[in-house]
Design a protein around this motif. Structure first.
Motif, PDB file in Angstrom:
ATOM      1  N   THR A   1       1.021  -1.147  -0.070  1.00 54.55           N
ATOM      2  CA  THR A   1      -0.079   0.005  -0.023  1.00 54.55           C
ATOM      3  C   THR A   1       1.029   1.222   0.015  1.00 54.55           C
ATOM      4  N   GLU A   2       1.888   1.181   0.781  1.00 57.52           N
ATOM      5  CA  GLU A   2       2.832   2.468   0.774  1.00 57.52           C
ATOM      6  C   GLU A   2       3.564   2.739  -0.464  1.00 57.52           C
ATOM      7  N   VAL A   3       3.823   1.348  -1.151  1.00 59.28           N
ATOM      8  CA  VAL A   3       4.441   1.450  -2.610  1.00 59.28           C
ATOM      9  C   VAL A   3       3.666   2.353  -3.312  1.00 59.28           C
ATOM     10  N   PHE A   4       2.368   1.702  -3.414  1.00 65.89           N
ATOM     11  CA  PHE A   4       1.400   2.350  -4.318  1.00 65.89           C
ATOM     12  C   PHE A   4       1.116   3.938  -4.170  1.00 65.89           C
ATOM     13  N   GLU A   5       1.099   4.243  -2.773  1.00 68.92           N
ATOM     14  CA  GLU A   5       0.945   5.798  -2.547  1.00 68.92           C
ATOM     15  C   GLU A   5       1.906   6.654  -2.914  1.00 68.92           C
ATOM     16  N   ILE A   6       3.224   6.000  -2.673  1.00 68.71           N
ATOM     17  CA  ILE A   6       4.477   6.767  -3.039  1.00 68.71           C
ATOM     18  C   ILE A   6       4.641   7.030  -4.652  1.00 68.71           C
TER      19      ILE A   6
END
Length: 72
Positions: free
Chosen positions: A52-57
């Motif tokens: 999820t963090e990777v997608f948000e970044i």
């Protein structure tokens, strides 16, 4: 003098020992399975959070690049 009905044979004692060992083993296997299940769940949760963090970044990077195009 002891009551003959209370006398345990070697076979009964052996059976009881095997039964107790099997019960202890089953309990231990259950406890280990619970620990492993919790660990797998925790790992899956951590990996999901990371994804999820990777997608948000990536999304934030796209927005920033769109707002500030490079001069080529």
């Amino acid at each position: 003098m002891s009551d003959p009905e209370e006398h345990l044979t070697k076979a009964e004692i052996g059976k009881d020992a095997i039964q107790s060992t099997a019960e202890a083993a089953a309990t231990t296997v259950g406890e280990v399975a619970t620990i492993i299940t919790g660990a797998v769940r925790d790992v899956a949760t951590a990996i999901g959070g990371f994804a999820t963090e990777v997608f948000e970044i990536r999304e934030a990077t796209r927005k920033a690049q769109a707002e500030h195009p490079e001069d080529d």
